[in-house]
Design an enzyme around this catalytic site. Structure first.
Site, PDB file in Angstrom:
ATOM      1  CD  GLU A  43      44.820  37.845  48.729  1.00  0.00           C
ATOM      2  OE1 GLU A  43      45.380  37.400  47.707  1.00  0.00           O
ATOM      3  OE2 GLU A  43      43.930  38.706  48.690  1.00  0.00           O
TER       4      GLU A  43
ATOM      5  CG  HIS B  30      33.128  38.316  49.840  1.00  0.00           C
ATOM      6  ND1 HIS B  30      33.646  37.680  48.743  1.00  0.00           N
ATOM      7  CD2 HIS B  30      33.790  39.501  49.904  1.00  0.00           C
ATOM      8  CE1 HIS B  30      34.547  38.453  48.162  1.00  0.00           C
ATOM      9  NE2 HIS B  30      34.660  39.556  48.854  1.00  0.00           N
TER      10      HIS B  30
HETATM   11  C1  LIG Z   1      41.581  37.299  46.664  1.00  0.00           C
HETATM   12  C2  LIG Z   1      40.905  38.543  47.064  1.00  0.00           C
HETATM   13  N1  LIG Z   1      41.562  39.450  47.808  1.00  0.00           N
HETATM   14  C3  LIG Z   1      40.959  40.589  48.180  1.00  0.00           C
HETATM   15  C4  LIG Z   1      39.668  40.849  47.822  1.00  0.00           C
HETATM   16  C5  LIG Z   1      38.983  42.154  48.250  1.00  0.00           C
HETATM   17  N2  LIG Z   1      38.826  43.010  47.067  1.00  0.00           N
HETATM   18  C6  LIG Z   1      37.681  43.021  46.378  1.00  0.00           C
HETATM   19  S1  LIG Z   1      37.785  43.943  44.992  1.00  0.00           S
HETATM   20  C7  LIG Z   1      39.388  44.335  45.299  1.00  0.00           C
HETATM   21  C8  LIG Z   1      40.134  45.184  44.320  1.00  0.00           C
HETATM   22  C9  LIG Z   1      40.293  44.519  43.002  1.00  0.00           C
HETATM   23  O1  LIG Z   1      40.811  45.414  42.084  1.00  0.00           O
HETATM   24  P1  LIG Z   1      40.791  45.176  40.529  1.00  0.00           P
HETATM   25  O2  LIG Z   1      41.206  43.788  40.206  1.00  0.00           O
HETATM   26  O3  LIG Z   1      41.598  46.255  39.912  1.00  0.00           O
HETATM   27  O4  LIG Z   1      39.257  45.321  40.094  1.00  0.00           O
HETATM   28  P2  LIG Z   1      38.311  46.596  40.191  1.00  0.00           P
HETATM   29  O5  LIG Z   1      37.611  46.513  41.504  1.00  0.00           O
HETATM   30  O6  LIG Z   1      39.146  47.792  40.034  1.00  0.00           O
HETATM   31  O7  LIG Z   1      37.346  46.429  39.066  1.00  0.00           O
HETATM   32  C10 LIG Z   1      39.807  43.767  46.484  1.00  0.00           C
HETATM   33  C11 LIG Z   1      41.134  43.957  47.077  1.00  0.00           C
HETATM   34  C12 LIG Z   1      39.001  39.867  47.066  1.00  0.00           C
HETATM   35  N3  LIG Z   1      37.723  40.014  46.722  1.00  0.00           N
HETATM   36  N4  LIG Z   1      39.639  38.745  46.687  1.00  0.00           N
END
Ligand SMILES: Cc1ncc(C[n+]2csc(CCOP(=O)(O)OP(=O)(O)O)c2C)c(N)n1
Ligand SMILES: Cc1ncc(C[n+]2csc(CCOP(=O)(O)OP(=O)(O)O)c2C)c(N)n1
Ligand SMILES: [Mg+2]
Ligand SMILES: [Mg+2]
Lengths: 314, 324, 324, 314
Positions: B57, B126
């Protein structure tokens, strides 16, 4: 932990979450629901390497971690319902499972946000001269966040007893690994901070189990942090809202062939009868959990402002 | 047409009109946007201009500033306001200061969009509504489109602004349906708007709370209370003139906002009314805001934490009766 | 003894008394602290407990949260408030929410100290006063020690608090000299204090502005205006009772703060006075705050941007005369 | 640029800053003052590799960058004085030198804060299909910040034309390199993102000059970013307030033996007369700058709120 127990754990997570998906459709569970289905071998394989006094830091995709850590299915399900019998009193929901008894420091809905926490927990153990470690789960997406970099550097500098468990499921929401990372070999990224780092087949619970044991031992020896990259895959959508535009059905099907549960069952040469018995016991647990949650109670609305501040001074 | 489609139309049109405009953020492309706002845009504009980013971000925001300085007109999407804290440094220390520090040499024509708000049982990390809080920062402009018209029209005007503009889209509005003129286009981003004229009290609000307030006003109408409802639209800079004029007419003011009470935009408005129309007031300006608690997951607790039509109506009733 | 030495004494004593307490931050050790606050502590306590960190504000703060959860009593020093935006996510989304999200299971006994304030010609990125802004966040406590006594006494009380406490030390106070009782120790962190009793008006302020306000009050005394000066001390939660009592007595209130005007703590106080003592007011509550501009480097412009005794006195004069 | 010119640039920076230190003591310059003395070979060696249309992003220790980029000593000095004839109108001061004419995007007082900016500037060049690059200066301390990690990853992912210039002077304020970084080979840290990364002797302007030329060429070829780690040393305190408790006099003296200015003069076999002539011309420039600043004017206080927002719509 013996392989049959590992199988049982994975199956519990699987069936528990399948039920959750159903309950979500029935609007019993609300908010976001991130399913772990497909990735069960990671939680099931890692947790046995931890002792009861070790600390665990997790993500919003943490039902599997919570159950494998030993938080009761009842209290996890009640939490999903928002009942006060839930493991976070219904305040947290699916993304915020907490449990003091097992030192489970939560589901965190800020991607990467748990990394510094785990570092601090590990530092506390070290400063208090206790033999425990902090185990930190996070995804491939989290590796792109600045806090990943900051935390790994500090963990090595401070020789902090952290076991970093990267759940690389090749996607961060819809962002494929190679869109998130200029170099997709995440273990290499971790190794550059000067810590042991290795990939492991995250679809093979026995491999994870073995790697976790070795890693935890290394951390406990005082050598500092250790990085395990568990290569895995989520079979379901990112959350219940995701139309999965970013990957093909064929890709998902290919990975499903490596489903860790039937995979292990085959290796253990489980008979149909044995599997049926296991399924039955798991189904009972899940059913019981639903009953428990259904029978739970709502926290009185007058209590709304509780837990903003502690009710006593330390 | 939905609010979502109105935002999408605004982005699409801006990109068609001006090749300097591009959209970047997490999952804006292949995924189609976390709230499906940008769905289809990747196909039209390609991955250079609908630019998927990793989870970073702070750097995405900073890169938006840099690209703006470099002659582009970036739209940075921070998926939700909840993650904007990771970009707070770039917003406050760079975007907002650059023009000033450089003695007027470098302006930053950057637009940052983010989804905001609670009400969907997403719990403590959230469900923030920080638009009022961001309005503290000199050097940026803060917009809160509540209507389809504003969802469609604020973005193009923001893109014409030479300075950084933050647009907060309340996620609970994306599915809102409504009519939008074929020729709907840019709208002003300077003024507050009276959404319902009334005589007895002025209720000032914005975003999703506008609709809750209008619902309350309708209910009050049946009781013979005639509330004027003002949509603030722009939280920084506030349109003082419209606010003061209305309250000077109705002699009573209630501010409704989804953010936490202490130090929110409602406090600022109350203070300004105090300073400017004190002698016009029949009674104290009051506030209906979110209860100061991290958002609980459980539905009944979340409902109790957020402003609701019933609570707004009750506050108005009390105020109007007090000095009836 | 200086304010700096008072803070140092507080840290040293806390560390001697409780081995769970440690200090970590950028340059707190070998360098002796950016403002020399922790000078000498490394020698006494060693590098484990006076812990130098790399430039990683977010992670240092998050690690402080983790260490607090793990049974320690960390004091995290964010070198100055200007860098706190990099740690804003950990403060707002984790420290402030943890107790709540966990349904009361895990409290975060973390203390975060930072230097704040302008007035030293450090320009737009190094002169913020964001303490009032942070006071928006439920789940944290915000302290602003203005006196040697509070510099010495707030920290030990904060360390006893089970929840996160932010302490803002105005950098311009570090060299302030004063007397401090040999036995000076913990003080309460709940109440505002009347620093000068008066009849004609209540001036509410905190931090470095306390001294400017007292200077103004002295000047006004010569003119026959008797101002009561209240040191807010704790910006979250505000000590409503003391504020309301005083204003109900003097019937006039001015709020003075170093932060930017819109959406600062002065706005919140004005709104609360509106809501609670409106009928006691002889005239509107007014504000003297920093001008809403990123801080300019040039001395004369910076002086003009910050609240000054002359401006405070002028505001009081106008208010007292208006409804004299 | 020929070596004699490089020597002249370095000398100008040196004498200019020595004068600044004097003026600081005389309270003509206020706020923070971070001297570049000892590190001149980096700015002097890098800048000739840039074209007039390239963008430059700098730090709070940027007098050397500004002067080497060609911002006039007059306007830099006037800025230090806070006069409206300064390159930032007196609004910025020592830490915030800006110049649209040379695309100098400022002194930035947030460590690491300039990295994403440079990425964005480079992205703009690329999207606009212009052949320019963005050159980003930052210190060893900045490498620990999360934004370093995020920016380098993105720069490679996007093949953005960024020339990263890490000024490794072995300290971040009082924090020694090995206290900031678990692995002190910073080029290695950068290489892991998949970009060319090399250390260069930052006390040798010719070496920097050559390395910069090569690096800039690589960036301009469209291959993506390049990382240069210039190993250097600051001879003075971090800022004017720093008692330098964290390093020994002997260490400083050891580095002073490698002072880039006499070093180059020797290699060029400059005669005493030549050096004296150079010194004289530099002294005149500095003197003129001081005169210019002294003769400058204060911005009217009524203008205080200008430049918070633009005075026209774009
Ligand atoms: C700081 C932040 N940015 C964006 C989000 C929105 N978001 C939630 S899960 C996610 C993907 C995360 O991917 P990963 O770390 O690979 O975990 P996975 O969901 O694949 O287990 C995003 C972008 C968030 N929760 N926190
Ligand atoms: C984000 C941030 N944290 C802390 C500071 C305070 N600070 C100013 S300079 C500095 C050291 C930076 O070291 P380095 O990057 O090596 O640059 P150098 O000063 O050595 O040129 C610190 C900690 C800051 N300006 N910004
Ligand atoms: Mg993933
Ligand atoms: Mg350095």
């Amino acid at each position: 932990m013996n392989p049959r127990e590992l199988l049982g754990r994975m199956l519990l997570i699987r069936r528990f979450e399948e039920k959750c998906a159903e309950l979500y459709t029935a609007a019993k569970i609300r908010g976001f629901l991130h399913l772990y289905i497909g990735e069960e071998a990671v939680a099931a394989g890692i947790m046995p390497a931890l002792g009861p006094e070790d600390a665990v830091v997790s993500t919003y995709r943490e039902h599997g971690h919570a159950l494998a850590r030993g938080i009761s299915a009842n209290s996890v399900m009640a939490e999903m319902y928002g009942k006060q019998e839930g493991c976070s009193r219904g305040r947290g929901g699916s993304m915020h499972l907490f449990d003091a008894g097992t030192r489970f420091y939560g589901g965190n809905a800020i991607v990467g946000g748990g990394l510094p926490l785990a570092l601090g927990l590990a530092l506390a153990e070290k400063m208090r001269k206790r033999p425990n470690l902090a185990c930190c789960f996070f995804g491939d997406g989290a590796v792109a966040e600045g806090e990943f970099h900051e935390t790994l550097n500090l963990a090595v500098l401070w020789k902090a007893p952290v076991l970093f468990v990267c759940e690389n499921n090749y996607y961060a929401m819809g962002t494929r690994l190679d869109v998130s990372h200029s170099v997709t070999d995440l273990s290499k990224k971790a190794a550059v901070y000067g810590m042991p780092a290795a990939p492991v087949d995250g679809m093979d619970v026995l491999a994870v189990h073995e790697a976790a044991g070795k890693a935890a031992e290394a951390v406990r020896s005082g050598a500092g942090p250790y990085f395990l990259e568990c290569r895995t895959y989520r079979f379901r959508a990112h959350s219940m809202y995701d139309p999965e535009l970013y990957r093909t059905k064929a890709e998902v099907e290919e990975w499903k062939k490596r489903d860790p549960i039937p995979g292990l069952a085959r290796r253990l040469e489980m008979t149909d009868a044995e599997m049926a018995a296991l399924e039955k016991s798991v189904a009972e647990q899940v059913e019981q959990a639903v009953e428990f949650a259904e029978g739970g109670s709502w926290e009185p609305v007058e209590d709304l402002t509780r837990f903003v501040y502690s009710e006593r001074r330390a | 047409m939905t609010y979502r489609e109105a935002v999408r139309a605004a982005i699409g049109e801006a990109m068609r009109k001006d090749e300097r405009v591009f959209l970047m953020g997490e999952d804006v492309g292949r995924y189609g946007g976390c709230f499906a706002v940008s769905k289809g845009l990747l196909e039209e504009f390609g991955p250079e201009r609908i630019r998927d980013t990793p989870l970073s971000e702070s750097t995405i925001t900073g890169a938006g500033i840099g690209a703006a300085l470099g002659g582009m007109r970036p739209i940075v999407e921070i998926m939700t306001v909840n993650f904007s804290m990771l970009a707070a440094d770039q917003i406050l220390n760079t975007a907002a200061t650059f023009l000033h520090m450089s003695g007027g040499q470098f302006s930053v024509p950057l637009v940052i969009r983010m989804a905001t708000g609670g009400g969907r049982q997403l719990a403590a990390q959230h469900s923030h509504s920080l638009e009022g809080w961001f309005a503290h920062i000199p050097g940026i402009r803060v917009l809160v489109p509540a209507t389809l018209e504003d969802a469609r029209g604020m973005l193009p005007t923001a893109l014409e602004d030479p300075d950084p503009v933050l647009i907060f889209e309340n996620a609970s509005l994306y599915n809102m349906e409504g009519e939008l003129d074929e020729n709907a286009g840019a709208v002003d981003i300077d003024t507050a708007k009276i959404r319902r004229a009334g005589r007895d009290i002025t209720v000032l609000t914005c975003g999703a709370c506008l609709w809750k307030t209008l619902e309350a006003a309708k209910q009050l109408e049946g009781e013979g209370i005639d509330a004027e409802v003002i949509d603030l639209r722009t939280l920084r800079p506030l349109d003082n003139a419209t606010l003061f004029e209305s309250v000077s007419r109705t002699h009573r003011a209630l501010v409704v906002e989804e953010g936490w009470r202490s130090g929110g935009i409602a406090a600022e408005i109350s203070a300004r009314l105090m300073e400017n129309v004190f002698y016009e007031l029949d009674g104290p300006v009051e506030r209906v805001c979110s209860v100061e608690v991290p958002m609980p997951y459980a539905r009944h607790l979340e409902d109790a934490a957020l402003p609701q039509p019933a609570g707004i109506a009750a506050a108005v009733r009390k105020m109007v009766k007090r000095n009836g």
